[in-house]
Design a protein around this motif. Structure first.
Motif, short mmCIF file in Angstrom:
data_model
loop_
_atom_site.label_atom_id
_atom_site.label_comp_id
_atom_site.label_asym_id
_atom_site.label_seq_id
_atom_site.Cartn_x
_atom_site.Cartn_y
_atom_site.Cartn_z
N LEU A 523 0.83 -1.21 0.00
CA LEU A 523 0.00 0.00 0.00
C LEU A 523 0.86 1.25 0.00
CD1 LEU A 523 -2.82 -0.95 2.55
CD2 LEU A 523 -3.03 -0.75 0.08
N ILE A 524 2.00 1.21 0.69
CA ILE A 524 2.87 2.38 0.76
C ILE A 524 3.52 2.67 -0.60
CG2 ILE A 524 5.11 3.12 1.72
CD1 ILE A 524 4.04 2.07 4.41
N CYS A 525 3.62 1.66 -1.45
CA CYS A 525 4.17 1.89 -2.80
C CYS A 525 3.31 2.89 -3.57
CB CYS A 525 4.26 0.57 -3.57
SG CYS A 525 5.45 -0.59 -2.87
N ALA A 526 2.05 3.04 -3.18
CA ALA A 526 1.18 4.02 -3.82
C ALA A 526 1.61 5.45 -3.49
CB ALA A 526 -0.27 3.80 -3.41
N PRO A 541 9.26 7.66 -15.19
CA PRO A 541 9.23 6.20 -15.48
C PRO A 541 10.02 5.38 -14.47
CG PRO A 541 9.72 7.48 -17.46
CD PRO A 541 9.83 8.42 -16.31
N HIS A 542 11.16 5.93 -13.99
CA HIS A 542 11.97 5.18 -13.02
C HIS A 542 11.25 5.04 -11.69
CE1 HIS A 542 15.26 5.43 -15.87
NE2 HIS A 542 15.15 6.73 -15.90
N LEU A 543 10.65 6.13 -11.23
CA LEU A 543 9.91 6.08 -9.97
C LEU A 543 8.72 5.13 -10.09
CD1 LEU A 543 9.94 9.88 -9.05
CD2 LEU A 543 11.44 8.09 -8.18
N LYS A 544 8.08 5.19 -11.25
CA LYS A 544 6.93 4.31 -11.50
C LYS A 544 7.38 2.84 -11.48
CE LYS A 544 3.61 3.25 -15.17
NZ LYS A 544 3.13 3.63 -16.51
N HIS A 549 7.40 -2.34 -9.20
CA HIS A 549 8.24 -3.52 -8.96
C HIS A 549 8.15 -3.98 -7.51
CE1 HIS A 549 11.65 -6.23 -8.86
NE2 HIS A 549 12.16 -5.52 -7.87
N HIS A 550 8.27 -3.03 -6.58
CA HIS A 550 8.25 -3.42 -5.18
C HIS A 550 6.85 -3.81 -4.71
CE1 HIS A 550 12.35 -1.90 -5.10
NE2 HIS A 550 12.48 -2.55 -3.96
N CYS A 551 5.85 -3.11 -5.21
CA CYS A 551 4.47 -3.53 -4.89
C CYS A 551 4.24 -4.96 -5.37
CB CYS A 551 3.48 -2.57 -5.55
SG CYS A 551 1.76 -3.02 -5.30
N ASN A 552 4.71 -5.23 -6.57
CA ASN A 552 4.55 -6.56 -7.15
C ASN A 552 5.32 -7.61 -6.35
OD1 ASN A 552 3.75 -8.33 -9.47
ND2 ASN A 552 5.96 -8.49 -9.67
N SER A 553 6.58 -7.29 -5.99
CA SER A 553 7.39 -8.28 -5.26
C SER A 553 6.83 -8.54 -3.87
CB SER A 553 8.85 -7.80 -5.17
OG SER A 553 8.94 -6.63 -4.40
N PHE A 554 6.32 -7.50 -3.19
CA PHE A 554 5.73 -7.69 -1.87
C PHE A 554 4.49 -8.57 -1.95
CE2 PHE A 554 7.54 -3.31 -0.53
CZ PHE A 554 8.73 -3.89 -0.18
N LEU A 555 3.62 -8.27 -2.91
CA LEU A 555 2.39 -9.05 -3.04
C LEU A 555 2.69 -10.48 -3.49
CD1 LEU A 555 -0.04 -6.42 -4.61
CD2 LEU A 555 -0.20 -7.47 -2.35
N GLU A 556 3.70 -10.63 -4.35
CA GLU A 556 4.10 -11.97 -4.78
C GLU A 556 4.55 -12.80 -3.58
OE1 GLU A 556 4.07 -13.62 -7.56
OE2 GLU A 556 3.67 -12.15 -9.12
N GLU A 557 5.36 -12.18 -2.71
CA GLU A 557 5.87 -12.90 -1.55
C GLU A 557 4.74 -13.24 -0.58
OE1 GLU A 557 8.42 -14.98 0.72
OE2 GLU A 557 8.84 -14.11 -1.26
N LEU A 558 3.84 -12.27 -0.36
CA LEU A 558 2.70 -12.53 0.53
C LEU A 558 1.81 -13.64 -0.03
CD1 LEU A 558 1.67 -8.90 1.57
CD2 LEU A 558 2.59 -10.68 3.05
N ALA A 559 1.55 -13.56 -1.34
CA ALA A 559 0.72 -14.59 -1.98
C ALA A 559 1.40 -15.94 -1.93
CB ALA A 559 0.44 -14.19 -3.43
N LYS A 560 2.72 -15.94 -2.11
CA LYS A 560 3.48 -17.20 -2.05
C LYS A 560 3.38 -17.82 -0.66
CE LYS A 560 8.22 -18.91 -2.42
NZ LYS A 560 9.64 -18.52 -2.63
N GLN A 561 3.59 -16.99 0.37
CA GLN A 561 3.53 -17.52 1.74
C GLN A 561 2.12 -18.00 2.08
OE1 GLN A 561 5.50 -16.30 5.01
NE2 GLN A 561 7.33 -15.53 4.02
N GLU A 653 -0.69 4.84 -12.20
CA GLU A 653 -2.00 4.72 -12.85
C GLU A 653 -2.47 3.27 -12.95
OE1 GLU A 653 1.06 5.10 -16.24
OE2 GLU A 653 0.72 5.87 -14.23
N HIS A 654 -1.81 2.37 -12.25
CA HIS A 654 -2.16 0.95 -12.29
C HIS A 654 -3.03 0.57 -11.10
CE1 HIS A 654 0.74 -0.36 -15.48
NE2 HIS A 654 1.26 0.81 -15.15
#
Length: 1087
Positions: A523-526, A541-544, A549-561, A653-654
């Motif tokens: 959520l903080i990635c927002a 683009p770099h900040l985006k 990337h980090h929002c995705n990696s955090f959610l991926e790890e949470l979903a994986k666990q 915007e995602h």
């Protein structure tokens, strides 16, 4: 200067504009510094070997570079002048922007001094804040400029290229070069420039004293004051939260620290002359070791201050103060902030609970929400910048917080509450402004302006200032709530402290109690979108990318666990359901039956562990004993809470849906789990029974379905997708599925051994059974091929998987048909003669010995029969499953099949049969076999020759049947309703292959099967005249094949058989076989 003249200068407007401009210039300086410090993003010509000497020359001579007389040094620059201009224009203009910003700042500061403006954070909050912000922003720009190592080279190279291209230097270069030289030692120069502004700056800073002291209270003082508590005074719960200066209540301590440190660095003279300034300065130095200039660029407070003061005369005591404050900060600040974070966790949780229960309180108590957000943000940013920069410490625990996720989560919860109930806040303050503020302001202004020649100085009328500040806050609550949220709770600093961000997330995952708060990290990635600026669009683009990337990696790890935890609980549930399998009841029954024997036996035999009865795991003598299932359920509860906390949120915007991450991981893990349950071992060729796998899969699915409302994911879709993927050869990850595993196993293990004779088909048992032979096999065939197992197989594989199984079976059938055709072609001439003279015994006696490979033909045809028999059994299992699941579809399919007659067009017939076959319904003509044979490549053979080969293949089979009588295994077993060498499967092979071949060649099936019946009858009747007993050893058993052929085919009847093979012979054969079977049984029992 007159008041009117001061107003004409529009100081407030200029401060606002310059602050925004300064932020843009500061970000551009940061961007240049970042770009030039990374070889990957650095301007390419700065790294070229050919440019090295030119760059050194420019750096050495800067800013007095004689371009015209230095051609030998600047040759490479001349060659690439156009490219240099193209690359460096943005860099150069950014430095020019710094120079122009500097000019505007000093012009405005001089004007402010001339106007003798009065700054007091408690009276004119916005004016004072803007003034101090401008000083800090300007200082940060200059400090960052001095940290760009390539600044001289970038400016000098650009000017050289400009002069080479245009014939003259850039108009700004002379002043810009001088400015860069002046700020080689930035603080020394800045302190000289700010000397005249000391009075205004120190006055503004001193107004912070009371506020800064109050805001730096410890956790115990906060607790005593019951800070942020709405329920400490229930009677005043709905009273409006007011303060003399509302904005000061949520003003960031970090911002104040920045003002004080930088302000007293620039105007240090007042530290020796004013004790109040000295007290405020020392208190500030005791709070932080680092303050932020911008993003991750920090100022090492004590080192920079000590270095500056050490170079000044008369500042020995101040240097001692700095050292003392540093020691105090190192010893106490970590623990001080840790205790405050601990207090905030409790206080803000209470506040959030009350506001969630009574959102109407957000009207009068909105200030509390923004105070809570500001306090949390201050503590988090302090921890982040110190964790990142304090590398060597004796107390590392002071700069780590395993419970930080809870604080971040509470911040997000308060933000969400404010956004959710924004209408409540707006409506309340709209009424407040109209019914109270307007009346109070009118009364006060009338009172102050009713006096003759009233000058109305704000600092002399604090009551008016308080009312104005109150009205400003109420106005912001009406139309600037989102801006207030950004001001008080923006944590976009994490975008530039990603390593710390990731460490905090990793620590959260290691703490079971913090798992429910882990959703705060994505959520903080927002927040990262708030660190962009329109003056630096290239970094967007770099900040985006960082945010996504980090929002995705955090959610991926949470979903994986979460999915791992779900599947672990599923495995436990499967173990429990496995205890209820019928195979485990044998031990219980045996024990009950032999109770007396068991009592006599003192100790159990070795290798017989005592099994707990199903349900024993539920018996608890002590609730404090925590089982593995308890731990898994607890973890799953925490993870489910975090994954199901928000439906969606936006990063840039995602739109992000956490449930989709979980669905994806759960689907992949479920796929792998199902394959793992199959227990396939390629080395030993072991695999789980389909019925046991089905029980396990149902246990998994049952538990996952029960989690639907807790996980927030569409578990029905997850289960449907996973099971559907298992009906395909490969899943979405390209891994093998149970369809592939079971197809390979049945072909390579069961059917291969059936072909070699160690496994036989027993029509009586409707299963393949294993013959007792040593070392041949490691499994019991009937445990994998009876009705219940094939029904379970069909349930698991579904119509698609069964179709894949059929296709593989047909591939093996067609490979045998190819070899059979070769044998027919080799014996073509002899078979043509036999076909014409099969009734002439004398001629046949000479022709039959000329046939080569008759045994091979029978063996290959038997293999085909075994495969087709297994397919028929599998299809029957599919039919039962399909009828159970889709009775409304099965009815129409069977009805449609009944409408097919021999006169129906063959294409229509095959289409209907294909539909019926997909549902498991048996057909007279196997469409899969027809399609498989049609796909066989024929090099030069014409359709007529192929048809001839098909006819002769039946003749070859018919005349070869008597050879089977010689085989001892060709004895017909009444008990098994078949033969030990599987030749009863020949009948299915003959009928199915004939039907497919003659359908393909568009010939009459019945006619050719009659021909086969006649030739086979004649061959078997001629066997009766054979005198060699070995050749007629099992003549009666072989005769029974004729009846089996007729029973197998819908094209033949017993009347047709009677016309060529008398039924009395069949009756006698049955009697002889039965007599022999019973004699063998009696002799075996006697023996």
């Amino acid at each position: 200067m007159s008041l009117t003249s001061a107003y004409q200068h529009k100081l407030a407007e200029k401060l606002t504009i310059l602050n925004d401009r300064g932020q843009g210039v500061l970000i551009r300086m940061y961007n240049i510094k970042k770009t030039c410090s990374d070889p990957k993003s650095k301007p390419p010509f700065l790294l070229e070997k050919s440019m090295e000497s030119s760059l050194k020359y420019i750096n050495k001579k800067f800013p007095n570079i004689d371009v015209r007389n230095s051609t030998q040094h600047l040759g490479p620059v001349h060659r690439e002048k156009s490219e240099i201009i193209r690359f460096l224009t943005n860099y150069y203009q950014s430095f020019v922007d710094v120079m122009e910003f500097r000019d505007h700042v000093y012009e405005l500061l001089n004007t402010i001094d001339a106007c003798q403006c009065h700054f007091d954070i408690n009276l004119n909050f916005d004016f004072t804040r803007s003034y101090l912000d401008l000083i800090v922003t300007y200082t940060s720009v200059i400090l960052l400029l001095s940290r760009i190592e390539d600044r001289r080279v970038l400016i000098g190279v650009y000017n050289c290229a400009h002069e080479m291209l245009h014939g003259h230097s850039d108009p700004s270069f002379a002043r810009l070069g001088q400015m860069v030289l002046e700020y080689d030692h930035p603080l020394k120069k800045l302190t000289e420039e700010f000397g005249p502004h000391t009075k205004a700056v120190s006055g503004a800073l001193l107004s912070l004293h009371f506020l800064f002291v109050r805001r730096n209270q410890g956790a115990e003082q906060w607790r005593s004051a019951q800070l942020l508590s709405l329920i400490s005074t229930p009677a005043a719960m709905i009273n409006p939260a007011n303060s003399d200066t509302m904005a000061c209540e949520y003003l960031s301590v970090e911002v104040m620290e920045r003002w004080i440190v930088i302000g007293f660095l620039l105007c240090h003279g007042c530290l020796n002359s004013n004790s109040q300034c000295q007290k405020l300065w020392k208190l500030c130095l005791q709070g932080s070791l680092y303050i932020t200039l911008i993003r991750e660029d920090v100022l090492q407070v004590h080192k920079v201050t000590e270095d500056l003061f050490s170079s000044l005369k008369g500042y020995g005591k101040r240097v001692a103060d700095v050292k003392e404050s540093k020691e105090h900060a190192i010893a106490n600040s970590g623990q001080f902030h840790s205790q405050r974070r601990q207090f905030l966790r409790m206080a803000v949780k209470e506040l959030e609970t009350v506001l969630t229960d009574e959102p109407g309180l957000l009207g009068p108590k909105a200030l509390f929400a923004f105070m809570a957000l500001s306090f949390i943000r201050d503590e988090v940013t302090w921890l982040v910048r110190h964790t990142e920069n304090v590398t060597k410490t004796k107390t590392p625990e002071d700069y780590a917080d395993s419970s930080i996720a809870e604080l971040l989560f509470l911040l997000e919860e308060i933000r969400a509450l404010v956004r959710r109930h924004v209408k409540v806040i707006e409506q309340y303050h709209l009424q407040y402004l109209a019914r109270f503020d307007a009346l109070v302001l009118s009364d006060i202004i009338q009172a102050y302006t009713s006096v003759a020649k009233a000058p109305l100085h704000l600092h002399e009328n604090p009551d008016l200032a308080k009312v104005m500040n109150l009205i400003v806050f109420h106005s912001q609550m009406l139309d600037s709530i989102e801006n207030m949220l950004v001001e008080t709770s923006d944590l976009s600093t994490f975008c530039f402290h990603l390593r710390t961000f990731e460490k905090m997330f990793a620590m959260t995952l290691e703490e079971p109690a913090m798992l429910r708060y882990a959703i705060a990290f994505p959520l903080i990635c927002a927040h990262f979108v708030h660190c962009t600026h329109e003056m630096c669009p290239e970094e967007y683009p770099h900040l985006k990318n960082h945010g996504l990337h980090h929002c995705n990696s955090f959610l991926e790890e949470l979903a994986k666990q979460t999915s791992n935890c779900v599947l672990e609980v599923c495995a436990e549930q499967r173990n429990l359901s496995e205890q209820l399998l019928p195979k485990h009841c044998a031990t219980t029954i045996s024990k009950a039956k032999n109770k007396k024997t068991m009592k006599q036996r003192q100790t159990p035999r070795k290798g017989e562990p005592e099994r707990d009865k199903p349900g024993a795991e539920s018996h608890r003598k002590n609730r404090s004993i925590v089982t593995n299932m308890d731990k898994l359920h607890l973890n799953l509860t925490e993870l489910a809470l975090t994954m199901n906390h928000v439906h969606s949120f936006c990063v840039f915007e995602h739109t992000i849906f956490p449930s989709e991450y979980l669905s994806s991981h759960l689907e992949a893990r479920l796929n792998r789990a199902i394959v793992w349950l199959a227990g396939y071992n390629a080395t030993t060729q072991e695999i789980a029974r389909p019925s046991e796998l089905l029980v396990g899969v149902k246990a998994y699915i049952g538990f996952i379905k029960s989690l639907a409302q807790f996980l927030g994911a569409d578990v029905s879709r997850v289960i449907r997708n996973a099971l559907l993927q298992q009906t395909q050869p490969l899943d979405s990850c390209g891994e093998q599925t149970i369809t592939t595993l079971y197809t390979n196993w049945y072909l390579e293990s069961l059917l291969r051994q059936a072909s070699s004779g160690t496994i036989i088909l027993s029509p009586a048992m409707q299963a393949f059974i294993s013959l007792p032979r040593d070392g041949e096999q490691n499994f019991s065939a009937e445990e994998f091929s009876d009705i219940s197992e094939l029904r379970a197989l069909a349930e698991l594989l579904g119509p698609y998987g069964m179709k894949f199984l059929s296709e593989n079976l047909m591939w093996h059938v067609t490979s045998q048909i190819v070899e059979l055709k070769k044998l027919v072609v080799e014996n073509m001439d002899v078979l043509v003669q036999i076909r014409s003279n099969f009734s002439k015994a004398d001629l046949m006696a000479s022709l039959l010995p000329q046939l080569m490979g008759a045994d091979n033909v029978l063996k290959r045809m038997t293999i085909i029969g075994v495969i087709l028999s297994f397919r028929a059994m599998a299809q029957e299992g599919l039919r039962e499953v399909f009828s159970s699941h889709c009775p409304f579809l099965m009815g129409p399919i069977e009805c449609l099949k009944e409408f097919v007659t021999p006169d129906t067009d063959i294409k229509v017939t095959l289409s209907v049969f294909e539909l019926a076959s997909a549902a498991g319904v048996g057909c007279d003509i196997d469409p899969a076999l027809v399609a498989a044979i049609a796909n066989l490549k024929t090099d030069t053979s014409s359709p007529e020759e192929e048809y001839k080969v098909a006819c002769l293949l039946l003749i070859f089979l018919a005349v070869s049947l008597p050879l089977l009588a010689m085989d001892p295994a060709s004895f017909y077993s009444i008990e098994k309703d078949g033969y030990s060498n599987n030749i009863h499967c020949l009948t299915k092979a003959i009928i199915q292959v004939s039907a497919a071949l003659f359908t393909l060649y568009n010939k009459n099936i019945e006619t050719h099967l009659k021909e086969f019946l006649v030739v086979a009858s004649v061959s078997l009747l001629q066997l009766g005249q054979e005198t060699d007993k070995l050749k007629t050893r099992n003549r009666e058993s072989i005769s029974l094949l004729m009846r089996l052929v007729v029973e197998e085919s819908s094209f033949l009847t017993l009347d047709m058989l009677e016309s060529c093979f008398p039924y009395v012979l069949l009756r006698n054969a049955y009697r002889e076989v039965s007599r022999a079977f019973h004699l063998n049984r009696v002799s075996a029992s006697t023996h």
